[in-house]
Enzyme design. Sequence first.
Site, PDB file in Angstrom:
ATOM      1  N   THR A 127      22.466 -40.587-111.145  1.00  0.00           N
ATOM      2  CA  THR A 127      23.690 -40.118-110.080  1.00  0.00           C
ATOM      3  C   THR A 127      25.298 -40.972-110.925  1.00  0.00           C
ATOM      4  O   THR A 127      26.914 -41.087-110.733  1.00  0.00           O
ATOM      5  CB  THR A 127      24.289 -40.633-108.782  1.00  0.00           C
ATOM      6  OG1 THR A 127      23.248 -39.375-108.535  1.00  0.00           O
ATOM      7  CG2 THR A 127      25.186 -40.001-107.587  1.00  0.00           C
ATOM      8  N   GLU A 173      -8.747 -45.338-101.382  1.00  0.00           N
ATOM      9  CA  GLU A 173      -8.912 -45.229 -99.999  1.00  0.00           C
ATOM     10  C   GLU A 173      -7.953 -45.990 -99.424  1.00  0.00           C
ATOM     11  O   GLU A 173      -8.747 -47.195-100.037  1.00  0.00           O
ATOM     12  CB  GLU A 173      -9.988 -44.797 -98.835  1.00  0.00           C
ATOM     13  CG  GLU A 173     -10.570 -43.265 -99.431  1.00  0.00           C
ATOM     14  CD  GLU A 173     -11.628 -42.785 -98.020  1.00  0.00           C
ATOM     15  OE1 GLU A 173     -11.828 -43.596 -97.577  1.00  0.00           O
ATOM     16  OE2 GLU A 173     -11.768 -41.720 -98.772  1.00  0.00           O
ATOM     17  N   GLN A 219      14.380 -34.416 -99.348  1.00  0.00           N
ATOM     18  CA  GLN A 219      13.958 -32.992 -98.909  1.00  0.00           C
ATOM     19  C   GLN A 219      14.255 -32.806 -97.650  1.00  0.00           C
ATOM     20  O   GLN A 219      12.877 -32.698 -96.333  1.00  0.00           O
ATOM     21  CB  GLN A 219      12.492 -32.916 -99.342  1.00  0.00           C
ATOM     22  CG  GLN A 219      12.551 -33.692-100.992  1.00  0.00           C
ATOM     23  CD  GLN A 219      10.700 -32.841-100.667  1.00  0.00           C
ATOM     24  OE1 GLN A 219      10.079 -32.424-100.275  1.00  0.00           O
ATOM     25  NE2 GLN A 219      10.110 -33.980-101.519  1.00  0.00           N
ATOM     26  N   LYS A 271      29.671 -33.140-108.420  1.00  0.00           N
ATOM     27  CA  LYS A 271      28.208 -33.521-109.026  1.00  0.00           C
ATOM     28  C   LYS A 271      28.059 -32.252-108.759  1.00  0.00           C
ATOM     29  O   LYS A 271      27.548 -32.030-107.905  1.00  0.00           O
ATOM     30  CB  LYS A 271      27.155 -35.514-108.234  1.00  0.00           C
ATOM     31  CG  LYS A 271      26.544 -34.874-108.540  1.00  0.00           C
ATOM     32  CD  LYS A 271      25.202 -36.492-108.630  1.00  0.00           C
ATOM     33  CE  LYS A 271      24.423 -35.818-107.315  1.00  0.00           C
ATOM     34  NZ  LYS A 271      23.941 -36.846-106.920  1.00  0.00           N
TER      35      LYS A 271
END
Length: 299
Positions: free
Chosen positions: A224, A38, A96, A190
């Site tokens: 990439t 934590e 995302q 791509k």
Amino acid sequence: MDLLLLSGRAHPHLASRVAAALGCEPGVCRIQDFPDEEIQVSLDAEAAGRDVYLIQPLAPPAAGFLLESLLVADACRRRDAARITAVIPYLGYARQDRRVRGQEPVGARVVADMLAARFDRVLALDLHNPSIEGFFTIPLRHITAVPLLAAAARAAGLDDHVVVAPDLGAAKLAREYAALLDLPVAFIHKERLGARNVRVTGITGQVAGRRPLLVDDMISTGGTLASAVRALLEAGARPPVTLAASHGLFVEPAAANLGALPLDRVLVTDSLRAAGAGGLPLEIVEIGGLLAEAIQALR
Ligand code: R5P
């Protein structure tokens, strides 16, 4: 309002550079991991009534640095800070930004909601997709390091170069570089086969006989750009190749993916600590001054 600049543990050197440009010292904020992992935060700096800026890229591990940012903001809020701004030189989870198969979360929206729950505003640099601003329910100021990167690219001379986007997502970015540098532009098509594998399916534009300046928003595994370099050389482009990206994550196996290629320069900003770029011809473009100017403009 009195300024308080804070840093988490993601990139304290960048926070120091921003502080130096603003003529102040970062406030002391002690952060440690408990044995159970934590995160514990304790402010030594007084936040009450102050205009707080927390400088923290959501670098790998993004989830940990995100939680750390939220804990620092919560400490400031409970201490009655007047306003709390997240300065996020690199926004993790930004890729995302949409559902591809309909079975995934929109991770960038989840992160935006978490930040909006504790911060008043966000200052972000070169988001993966500028429309991510729309995910935030708090004001977001979006700034870019592209002119600084373009100036650094120009400094070594760019005769016979062509700016190349390694995928269609980078097409607008490539046009921006091309306009700044007065160069022609080409686009690679791509296909992503997996998190670490991509395949080039075509090139639009004239690259034969020209030296490529490949531009992207980030270099993560380097897959990439490595595929793009190989495809460009096969299409008759002239080595060596220059790479430019705002964010150099250089996660495994970036050094291996890029290390064997004929690269003369790899230009990235210091939005992140480029720890995994060993052996690459790295040139770091500092953004401390740019962030300091943006903070001044927000005050
Ligand atoms: C993709 O949309 C991004 O703009 C980058 O091209 C990509 O995420 C870079 O990742 P990697 O270096 O792992 O190929």
